[in-house]
Every structure is written in structure tokens, then in C-alpha cells.
Design a protein around this motif. Structure first.
Motif, PDB file in Angstrom:
ATOM      1  N   UNK A   1       0.824  -1.209   0.000  1.00  0.00           N
ATOM      2  CA  UNK A   1       0.000   0.000   0.000  1.00  0.00           C
ATOM      3  C   UNK A   1       0.860   1.262   0.000  1.00  0.00           C
ATOM      4  N   UNK A   2       2.003   1.215   0.671  1.00  0.00           N
ATOM      5  CA  UNK A   2       2.902   2.373   0.673  1.00  0.00           C
ATOM      6  C   UNK A   2       2.411   3.471   1.594  1.00  0.00           C
ATOM      7  N   UNK A   3       1.405   4.192   1.175  1.00  0.00           N
ATOM      8  CA  UNK A   3       0.782   5.215   2.010  1.00  0.00           C
ATOM      9  C   UNK A   3      -0.666   5.396   1.592  1.00  0.00           C
ATOM     10  N   UNK A   4      -1.475   5.907   2.515  1.00  0.00           N
ATOM     11  CA  UNK A   4      -2.895   6.127   2.241  1.00  0.00           C
ATOM     12  C   UNK A   4      -3.327   7.403   2.951  1.00  0.00           C
ATOM     13  N   UNK A   5      -4.069   8.219   2.237  1.00  0.00           N
ATOM     14  CA  UNK A   5      -4.629   9.433   2.844  1.00  0.00           C
ATOM     15  C   UNK A   5      -6.098   9.167   3.160  1.00  0.00           C
ATOM     16  N   UNK A   6      -6.450   9.315   4.429  1.00  0.00           N
ATOM     17  CA  UNK A   6      -7.806   9.022   4.885  1.00  0.00           C
ATOM     18  C   UNK A   6      -8.462  10.318   5.371  1.00  0.00           C
ATOM     19  N   UNK A   7      -9.427  10.843   4.632  1.00  0.00           N
ATOM     20  CA  UNK A   7     -10.118  12.061   5.077  1.00  0.00           C
ATOM     21  C   UNK A   7     -10.862  11.809   6.394  1.00  0.00           C
ATOM     22  N   UNK A   8     -10.963  12.828   7.212  1.00  0.00           N
ATOM     23  CA  UNK A   8     -11.724  12.695   8.455  1.00  0.00           C
ATOM     24  C   UNK A   8     -13.155  12.256   8.175  1.00  0.00           C
ATOM     25  N   UNK A   9     -13.696  12.678   7.043  1.00  0.00           N
ATOM     26  CA  UNK A   9     -15.076  12.333   6.692  1.00  0.00           C
ATOM     27  C   UNK A   9     -15.259  10.842   6.461  1.00  0.00           C
ATOM     28  N   UNK A  10     -14.138  10.112   6.273  1.00  0.00           N
ATOM     29  CA  UNK A  10     -14.228   8.675   6.012  1.00  0.00           C
ATOM     30  C   UNK A  10     -14.225   7.852   7.294  1.00  0.00           C
ATOM     31  N   UNK A  11     -14.076   8.508   8.449  1.00  0.00           N
ATOM     32  CA  UNK A  11     -13.935   7.782   9.711  1.00  0.00           C
ATOM     33  C   UNK A  11     -15.245   7.728  10.483  1.00  0.00           C
ATOM     34  N   UNK A  12     -15.471   6.568  11.116  1.00  0.00           N
ATOM     35  CA  UNK A  12     -16.678   6.368  11.919  1.00  0.00           C
ATOM     36  C   UNK A  12     -16.392   6.495  13.415  1.00  0.00           C
ATOM     37  N   UNK A  13     -15.217   6.034  13.853  1.00  0.00           N
ATOM     38  CA  UNK A  13     -14.882   6.084  15.274  1.00  0.00           C
ATOM     39  C   UNK A  13     -13.380   5.944  15.454  1.00  0.00           C
ATOM     40  N   UNK A  14     -12.909   6.292  16.655  1.00  0.00           N
ATOM     41  CA  UNK A  14     -11.488   6.191  17.000  1.00  0.00           C
ATOM     42  C   UNK A  14     -11.389   5.630  18.417  1.00  0.00           C
ATOM     43  N   UNK A  15     -10.552   4.605  18.592  1.00  0.00           N
ATOM     44  CA  UNK A  15     -10.384   4.000  19.909  1.00  0.00           C
ATOM     45  C   UNK A  15      -8.902   3.857  20.243  1.00  0.00           C
ATOM     46  N   UNK A  16      -8.610   3.764  21.549  1.00  0.00           N
ATOM     47  CA  UNK A  16      -7.258   3.481  22.032  1.00  0.00           C
ATOM     48  C   UNK A  16      -7.386   2.371  23.064  1.00  0.00           C
ATOM     49  N   UNK A  17      -6.758   1.236  22.797  1.00  0.00           N
ATOM     50  CA  UNK A  17      -6.889   0.075  23.671  1.00  0.00           C
ATOM     51  C   UNK A  17      -5.518  -0.531  23.969  1.00  0.00           C
ATOM     52  N   UNK A  18      -5.403  -1.285  25.078  1.00  0.00           N
ATOM     53  CA  UNK A  18      -4.133  -1.968  25.371  1.00  0.00           C
ATOM     54  C   UNK A  18      -3.834  -3.004  24.298  1.00  0.00           C
ATOM     55  N   UNK A  19      -2.561  -3.123  23.930  1.00  0.00           N
ATOM     56  CA  UNK A  19      -2.147  -4.119  22.952  1.00  0.00           C
ATOM     57  C   UNK A  19      -1.393  -5.254  23.617  1.00  0.00           C
ATOM     58  N   UNK A  20      -0.659  -6.007  22.838  1.00  0.00           N
ATOM     59  CA  UNK A  20       0.116  -7.128  23.365  1.00  0.00           C
ATOM     60  C   UNK A  20       1.539  -6.684  23.683  1.00  0.00           C
ATOM     61  N   UNK A  21       2.120  -7.302  24.698  1.00  0.00           N
ATOM     62  CA  UNK A  21       3.536  -7.118  25.032  1.00  0.00           C
ATOM     63  C   UNK A  21       3.928  -5.647  25.147  1.00  0.00           C
ATOM     64  N   UNK A  22       3.248  -4.940  26.042  1.00  0.00           N
ATOM     65  CA  UNK A  22       3.636  -3.560  26.349  1.00  0.00           C
ATOM     66  C   UNK A  22       3.361  -2.565  25.251  1.00  0.00           C
ATOM     67  N   UNK A  23       2.235  -2.709  24.570  1.00  0.00           N
ATOM     68  CA  UNK A  23       1.875  -1.766  23.508  1.00  0.00           C
ATOM     69  C   UNK A  23       0.450  -1.262  23.717  1.00  0.00           C
TER      70      UNK A  23
END
Length: 315
Positions: A39-61
Motif C-alpha cells: 500500500x505504501x501510504x494512504x490518505x484518509x479524510x476525516x469524513x471517512x472515519x466512523x470512530x477512534x479507539x485506544x486500547x491496550x495491545x500485546x507485550x507492552x503496547x
């Protein structure tokens, strides 16, 4: 966003926050998922987003995840929920020590979401991967030049039904979309959906019009994947590019409106090969395979003679 050009660097990708969009730049490297590298890079307009979350990941992420609106991104529409978490281009994995900074950007993004964020988009808002694209499946090679999709069958893998039909070429105006079943599953395939078929190609046809085969390995408008063939990083961008072109690209409604026959120069499905002279060795190999099918009783005398003459005419 409070400032243009703010950057949040994570594992395998960097998000650059602009006033109206997020530019996602994917890293290259041995450990970076191949899909991201493709893919290289992708530009995502704010209008294309439905929600944003921040959650704990695996192994200290921690994981910053932006969910696109249904119908906004041809790549995710083609994927249809089949991508594994590690190949989701909307996930940014960060070290846990950056959680506070990530929360700040998550809040900033949430503030940019439109009131209709939960409503499916009526048009593609994210640009599809660009043609030309091609990949090898188990039973043939698929190529897309931006205006036509071509399937060229491999004698080692293609079914007799596909050999009888011959190599296929579909003009983008003939297509309504694609159906992609991930190569990660046993019976993966890429099937082209033709205009007027609806979502079930096998149910198409009425009267004397033939129905599409239910099995992708028998359908000349589909290529099937196998172990080592049609990997996700090649076949999914291909499917997304075809879908984007078939639906008109960015800014055009994703539900294609009927096109009047007089206004659409339809190119029929080619039952032969593309224009131009073919390699004699390739033609000879195809004739030998056709002879094998004939001897096995899978091709009639008439079909054998007609197809052999067609192949010889390409020399």
C-alpha cells in the motif's frame, strides 16, 4: 487538529495528522506486513472515519484504531472483514510509554468526526490502489490496467470449463464490483460481479440466459487461489482497485446507478485472447493441453476443432 503536520510514529507505520485528513505512511522492512508495504501510504479524510479507539495491545503496547465508515474505503469494502488484526491498515501499534500522546491524538481525531460518522458513506472517500496491478492465482494470471480486467488461464491449474471459455477480458463498464475471498482460507477466490447480476452471480440469468457457475473454479469470471498463490498483499489491492474503478472512484456514489445501454459502450466478454501475436510455444502448449482434455472426454470433437482453429489463428 491543532497543528498541521503533527506526526505519531508507531510500529510499522507513521500517522501524519492534517487539517482534513490523516496520512498513513507504512514502513518497509522484513517484519512489516506485506500488505502495508504494497500500500505504501494512504490518505484518509476525516469524513471517512466512523470512530477512534485506544486500547491496550500485546507485550507492552497500545493500539490506536480508526474505524472507517462502511462504504468509504474500497480496500476495506473488498476485504469485507476478512483481514487479520495485524494486517489492518487502520491500526497503529505504539509502545505503551506513548499512551498519553496517543490519547491526545485520539481525542483530536474524535473531535473531527462528522455528525453522520455512523452512517454508511454513499461514495468512496478513500482513493483505491492505483493500476496497473497484476497477480498470479492458482489457475490463471489476473491483470488490471485501469480500464480492463484480464484473466489468462494456466494449463496446469485451470478447469476444462475455463479452457473451453478461453482467456477472458472484461471492460470496467461491464462490472458492478468484486467478490474477494481471502487466500488465507482454503477456498479463496476473486470473482468479478457483472452489471445486472446483484450480489449472487450464481443466481443470475433468466429464460435462456445461462447462470453463472456457483464454484469459482468453473467460472470464467473468477480466479481461484491456492497455497502460495494470490497472496493478500497482491490480490486485495487488485480487488480494491477494480472495485474503485467499477464504482467510479473517489467522490462517486458507491451504489452504482443503472447505465442506459445507449450511453455505455459495452465491451463483451472476450472468449479469446488479447490482441496481438502470441508466443508460438505458448500456443503449442495450449493445443497439447486441449488434446489431453479431448482424449479424456472433457471436450467434444466439435469443441476441440473449434478451439484448436482459434488458437492456430493467433499465430
Amino acid at each position: 487538529m491543532s497543528r498541521m503536520g503533527d506526526v505519531l510514529a508507531g510500529i510499522h507505520a507513521t500517522w501524519e495528522f492534517e487539517s482534513d485528513s490523516v496520512l498513513i505512511r507504512f514502513e518497509r522492512g522484513i517484519r512489516t506486513p506485506k500488505l502495508f508495504q504494497a500500500l505504501g501510504e494512504r490518505r484518509v479524510p476525516h469524513a471517512a472515519l466512523a470512530s477512534v479507539t485506544l486500547t491496550p495491545g500485546k507485550r507492552g503496547t497500545v493500539v490506536l484504531h480508526a474505524t472507517p465508515r462502511p462504504g468509504a474505503d474500497p480496500l476495506m469494502e473488498a476485504a469485507s472483514g476478512q483481514l487479520k488484526d495485524g494486517c489492518d491498515p487502520y491500526r497503529l501499534v505504539l509502545p505503551a510509554e506513548r499512551e498519553t500522546l496517543a490519547e491526545y491524538y485520539a481525542d483530536e481525531l474524535r473531535a473531527m468526526l462528522l455528525p453522520e460518522a455512523k452512517v454508511p458513506a454513499d461514495r468512496f472517500l478513500v482513493t483505491a490502489p492505483q493500476a496497473p496491478l497484476h497477480f498470479k492465482a492458482y489457475d490463471g494470471k489476473a491483470s488490471f490496467d485501469g480500464s480492463q480486467v484480464a484473466f489468462r488461464w494456466f494449463w496446469t491449474g485451470a478447469s476444462s470449463a475455463k479452457w473451453k471459455a478461453g482467456d477472458q477480458t472484461f471492460h470496467i463498464q461491464e462490472l458492478n464490483g468484486v467478490e474477494w475471498r481471502s487466500p488465507d482460507v482454503f477456498d479463496g477466490y476473486l470473482r468479478l460481479l457483472l452489471r445486472g447480476e446483484g450480489s449472487d452471480p450464481a443466481a443470475a440469468g433468466s429464460g435462456t440466459e445461462p447462470r453463472r457457475p456457483a464454484q469459482a473454479d468453473q467460472d470464467p469470471a473468477a480466479v481461484v487461489f491456492g497455497l502460495g498463490y494470490g497472496p493478500v498483499h497482491e490480490s486485495l489491492p487488485f480487488a480494491a482497485a477494480v472495485l474503485g474503478a467499477a464504482r467510479g472512484g473517489v467522490g462517486v456514489p458507491t451504489t452504482a446507478a443503472p447505465v442506459e445501454a445507449a450511453a455505455m459502450p459495452v465491451a463483451s466478454v472476450a472468449s479469446g485472447t488479447t490482441a496481438g501475436r502470441r508466443d508460438p510455444a505458448d500456443i503449442a502448449e495450449r493445443i497439447r493441453h486441449l488434446g489431453d482434455l479431448h482424449e479424456a472426454g472433457l471436450v467434444t470433437d466439435e469443441e476441440f476443432s473449434a478451439k484448436k482453429a482459434e488458437l492456430l489463428a493467433e499465430l
